[in-house]
Structure formats: C-alpha cells, structure tokens
Design a protein around this motif. Structure first.
Motif, PDB file in Angstrom:
ATOM      1  N   MET A  80       0.840  -1.205   0.000  1.00 41.93           N
ATOM      2  CA  MET A  80       0.000   0.000   0.000  1.00 41.93           C
ATOM      3  C   MET A  80       0.872   1.252   0.000  1.00 41.93           C
ATOM      4  SD  MET A  80      -3.059  -1.148   2.577  1.00 41.93           S
ATOM      5  CE  MET A  80      -3.714   0.494   2.753  1.00 41.93           C
ATOM      6  N   ASN A  81       1.973   1.220   0.727  1.00 40.16           N
ATOM      7  CA  ASN A  81       2.893   2.356   0.740  1.00 40.16           C
ATOM      8  C   ASN A  81       3.556   2.572  -0.614  1.00 40.16           C
ATOM      9  OD1 ASN A  81       2.348   2.963   3.417  1.00 40.16           O
ATOM     10  ND2 ASN A  81       4.023   1.695   4.191  1.00 40.16           N
ATOM     11  N   GLN A  82       3.586   1.518  -1.428  1.00 46.54           N
ATOM     12  CA  GLN A  82       4.158   1.624  -2.772  1.00 46.54           C
ATOM     13  C   GLN A  82       3.095   1.906  -3.829  1.00 46.54           C
ATOM     14  OE1 GLN A  82       6.192  -2.097  -3.283  1.00 46.54           O
ATOM     15  NE2 GLN A  82       7.733  -1.634  -1.742  1.00 46.54           N
ATOM     16  N   GLY A  83       1.856   2.138  -3.409  1.00 43.88           N
ATOM     17  CA  GLY A  83       0.799   2.510  -4.340  1.00 43.88           C
ATOM     18  C   GLY A  83      -0.032   1.361  -4.879  1.00 43.88           C
ATOM     19  N   ALA A  84      -0.136   0.262  -4.148  1.00 45.85           N
ATOM     20  CA  ALA A  84      -0.927  -0.876  -4.617  1.00 45.85           C
ATOM     21  C   ALA A  84      -2.419  -0.561  -4.572  1.00 45.85           C
ATOM     22  CB  ALA A  84      -0.638  -2.102  -3.751  1.00 45.85           C
ATOM     23  N   LEU A  85      -3.155  -1.186  -5.459  1.00 46.08           N
ATOM     24  CA  LEU A  85      -4.610  -1.100  -5.470  1.00 46.08           C
ATOM     25  C   LEU A  85      -5.143  -2.186  -4.546  1.00 46.08           C
ATOM     26  CD1 LEU A  85      -7.347  -0.132  -6.660  1.00 46.08           C
ATOM     27  CD2 LEU A  85      -7.010  -1.850  -8.448  1.00 46.08           C
ATOM     28  N   VAL A  86      -6.029  -1.821  -3.627  1.00 43.52           N
ATOM     29  CA  VAL A  86      -6.629  -2.784  -2.708  1.00 43.52           C
ATOM     30  C   VAL A  86      -8.115  -2.868  -3.039  1.00 43.52           C
ATOM     31  CG1 VAL A  86      -7.047  -3.383  -0.300  1.00 43.52           C
ATOM     32  CG2 VAL A  86      -4.941  -2.195  -0.935  1.00 43.52           C
ATOM     33  N   LEU A  87      -8.550  -4.057  -3.426  1.00 40.27           N
ATOM     34  CA  LEU A  87      -9.956  -4.288  -3.772  1.00 40.27           C
ATOM     35  C   LEU A  87     -10.608  -5.136  -2.694  1.00 40.27           C
ATOM     36  CD1 LEU A  87      -9.606  -5.145  -7.570  1.00 40.27           C
ATOM     37  CD2 LEU A  87     -10.337  -2.990  -6.551  1.00 40.27           C
ATOM     38  N   ASP A  88     -11.660  -4.636  -2.110  1.00 38.22           N
ATOM     39  CA  ASP A  88     -12.417  -5.351  -1.083  1.00 38.22           C
ATOM     40  C   ASP A  88     -13.665  -5.908  -1.754  1.00 38.22           C
ATOM     41  OD1 ASP A  88     -13.989  -6.131   1.128  1.00 38.22           O
ATOM     42  OD2 ASP A  88     -12.995  -4.638   2.387  1.00 38.22           O
ATOM     43  N   PRO A 116       0.886  -3.801  -8.338  1.00 38.17           N
ATOM     44  CA  PRO A 116       0.331  -4.726  -7.342  1.00 38.17           C
ATOM     45  C   PRO A 116      -1.145  -4.456  -7.077  1.00 38.17           C
ATOM     46  CG  PRO A 116       2.373  -3.752  -6.532  1.00 38.17           C
ATOM     47  CD  PRO A 116       2.000  -3.031  -7.786  1.00 38.17           C
ATOM     48  N   VAL A 117      -1.924  -5.537  -7.066  1.00 35.48           N
ATOM     49  CA  VAL A 117      -3.343  -5.493  -6.750  1.00 35.48           C
ATOM     50  C   VAL A 117      -3.588  -6.539  -5.661  1.00 35.48           C
ATOM     51  CG1 VAL A 117      -5.690  -5.829  -7.606  1.00 35.48           C
ATOM     52  CG2 VAL A 117      -3.958  -4.808  -9.091  1.00 35.48           C
ATOM     53  N   ALA A 140     -19.030  -1.106   4.628  1.00 33.71           N
ATOM     54  CA  ALA A 140     -19.382   0.115   5.358  1.00 33.71           C
ATOM     55  C   ALA A 140     -19.116  -0.018   6.853  1.00 33.71           C
ATOM     56  CB  ALA A 140     -20.861   0.455   5.125  1.00 33.71           C
ATOM     57  N   LEU A 141     -19.191  -1.232   7.386  1.00 27.56           N
ATOM     58  CA  LEU A 141     -18.932  -1.440   8.812  1.00 27.56           C
ATOM     59  C   LEU A 141     -17.451  -1.320   9.160  1.00 27.56           C
ATOM     60  CD1 LEU A 141     -21.360  -4.391   9.595  1.00 27.56           C
ATOM     61  CD2 LEU A 141     -21.592  -1.982  10.259  1.00 27.56           C
ATOM     62  N   GLY A 142     -16.598  -1.479   8.181  1.00 28.03           N
ATOM     63  CA  GLY A 142     -15.162  -1.341   8.402  1.00 28.03           C
ATOM     64  C   GLY A 142     -14.378  -1.963   7.272  1.00 28.03           C
ATOM     65  N   HIS A 143     -13.286  -1.301   6.890  1.00 30.20           N
ATOM     66  CA  HIS A 143     -12.441  -1.798   5.808  1.00 30.20           C
ATOM     67  C   HIS A 143     -11.021  -1.261   5.979  1.00 30.20           C
ATOM     68  CE1 HIS A 143     -14.218   2.015   4.422  1.00 30.20           C
ATOM     69  NE2 HIS A 143     -13.055   2.218   3.836  1.00 30.20           N
ATOM     70  N   VAL A 144     -10.123  -1.796   5.182  1.00 25.00           N
ATOM     71  CA  VAL A 144      -8.740  -1.334   5.160  1.00 25.00           C
ATOM     72  C   VAL A 144      -8.731   0.064   4.555  1.00 25.00           C
ATOM     73  CG1 VAL A 144      -6.448  -1.763   4.204  1.00 25.00           C
ATOM     74  CG2 VAL A 144      -7.853  -3.684   4.971  1.00 25.00           C
ATOM     75  N   ASN A 145      -8.002   0.972   5.161  1.00 20.36           N
ATOM     76  CA  ASN A 145      -7.931   2.347   4.667  1.00 20.36           C
ATOM     77  C   ASN A 145      -7.397   2.356   3.236  1.00 20.36           C
ATOM     78  OD1 ASN A 145      -8.056   5.130   4.680  1.00 20.36           O
ATOM     79  ND2 ASN A 145      -6.030   5.361   5.598  1.00 20.36           N
ATOM     80  N   GLY A 146      -8.111   3.024   2.359  1.00 21.60           N
ATOM     81  CA  GLY A 146      -7.693   3.126   0.967  1.00 21.60           C
ATOM     82  C   GLY A 146      -8.233   2.030   0.065  1.00 21.60           C
ATOM     83  N   ALA A 147      -8.944   1.068   0.630  1.00 25.86           N
ATOM     84  CA  ALA A 147      -9.499  -0.024  -0.182  1.00 25.86           C
ATOM     85  C   ALA A 147     -10.705   0.468  -0.968  1.00 25.86           C
ATOM     86  CB  ALA A 147      -9.899  -1.192   0.716  1.00 25.86           C
ATOM     87  N   LYS A 148     -10.869  -0.099  -2.139  1.00 23.19           N
ATOM     88  CA  LYS A 148     -12.028   0.214  -2.977  1.00 23.19           C
ATOM     89  C   LYS A 148     -12.972  -0.981  -2.921  1.00 23.19           C
ATOM     90  CE  LYS A 148      -9.305   2.929  -6.205  1.00 23.19           C
ATOM     91  NZ  LYS A 148      -9.699   4.261  -6.054  1.00 23.19           N
ATOM     92  N   GLN A 149     -14.240  -0.712  -2.739  1.00 22.32           N
ATOM     93  CA  GLN A 149     -15.230  -1.781  -2.679  1.00 22.32           C
ATOM     94  C   GLN A 149     -15.607  -2.199  -4.093  1.00 22.32           C
ATOM     95  OE1 GLN A 149     -18.738  -2.480  -3.183  1.00 22.32           O
ATOM     96  NE2 GLN A 149     -18.394  -4.387  -2.111  1.00 22.32           N
TER      97      GLN A 149
END
Length: 140
Positions: free
Chosen positions: A49-57, A94-95, A65-74
């Motif tokens: 994530m610090n290197q700019g990875a895309l995080v898909l939830d 990275p994804v 909505a109840l909680g997720h990793v900061n910066g994650a896209k639903q």
C-alpha cells in the motif's frame, strides 16, 4: 522388482488406488503451493500500500461500510470478471484482493490473472485476519 509386478497383477484395485491417491496428493500440494504464493500477509499488504498498490475489497457493501482497510475500494465479487476493464492501469502494478476470510479472494486473484494482472495477491486470512492483528480499520 519381479515381486512388485506379481503383487500389482494379483491386486490391481489396490495398486490402482495407491496410484490414484498419489496423483491426488501431488495435485493438491501443487495447487496449495500456487495459492500460498499468491497470498500475502498483513505486513506485506501495508508495504505494498505504501508503494501505491490497489486494494480491492470484494465483501458486500454493508460489510465494507462497517469497516475496511484504509484506501481499499469496494468491488462486488460478481464484478471481478470485468475488473480488467475498470482497472486497466493497474495490470502491471500490485493489486491485493480482500474478502472476509481469504477463501474467495484466491479465486478472484486467479480470475484477475486470466485478465492480465501480473501482480495480483490475496490477503492471507482476509479481513478477519486484519482485524485479528489489531490493524487500523476505516469506517465509511
């Protein structure tokens, strides 16, 4: 060697069962090795994530909505088949895919790989593992 041939000819079902069990074990182990290579730990996720990875939830929107990793896209899990069109610019980056337990995300990573994503990973243990390590959670 001659006695082995005699034994196999005298007990073909038993010998066939042993060969079948061996094939199943080898297949299972190779598949688990591939899954393990495509999964990363929570600490690796933070580094990516610090290197700019895309995080898909891929959890349901209400779970997200109840909680997720900061910066994650639903991204709904049924839209993973069209993720190649939506996230073209991340095909060489990275994804990381997150679900609740880590089981569905492995299948999603395989699907992303078939769409051309070269660095797709799943979070080992999923979001439950993230929470278990007391890592920060963002609420929408």
């Amino acid at each position: 060697m001659e006695r082995l041939i005699q034994y196999v000819s005298a007990h073909p079902y038993l010998a066939g069962s042993v060969v079948l069990a061996l094939v199943i074990v080898v297949t299972f182990e190779s598949r688990m090795r591939n899954v393990a290579q495509a999964s990363i730990s929570s600490q690796d996720l933070i580094r990516l994530m610090n290197q700019g990875a895309l995080v898909l939830d891929i959890r349901k929107p209400e779970e997200f909505a109840l909680g997720h990793v900061n910066g994650a896209k639903q991204l709904p899990s049924n839209q993973i088949l069209t993720a190649g069109d939506s996230y073209k610019r991340y095909k060489e980056k990275p994804v990381v895919v997150i679900d609740e337990s880590g089981s569905l995300s492995a299948a999603a990573v395989r699907q992303l790989n078939t769409q051309g994503f070269t660095k797709a990973f799943s979070l080992r243990g999923g979001f439950a593992g993230w929470r278990a390590e007391n890592l920060p959670v963002t609420k929408a």
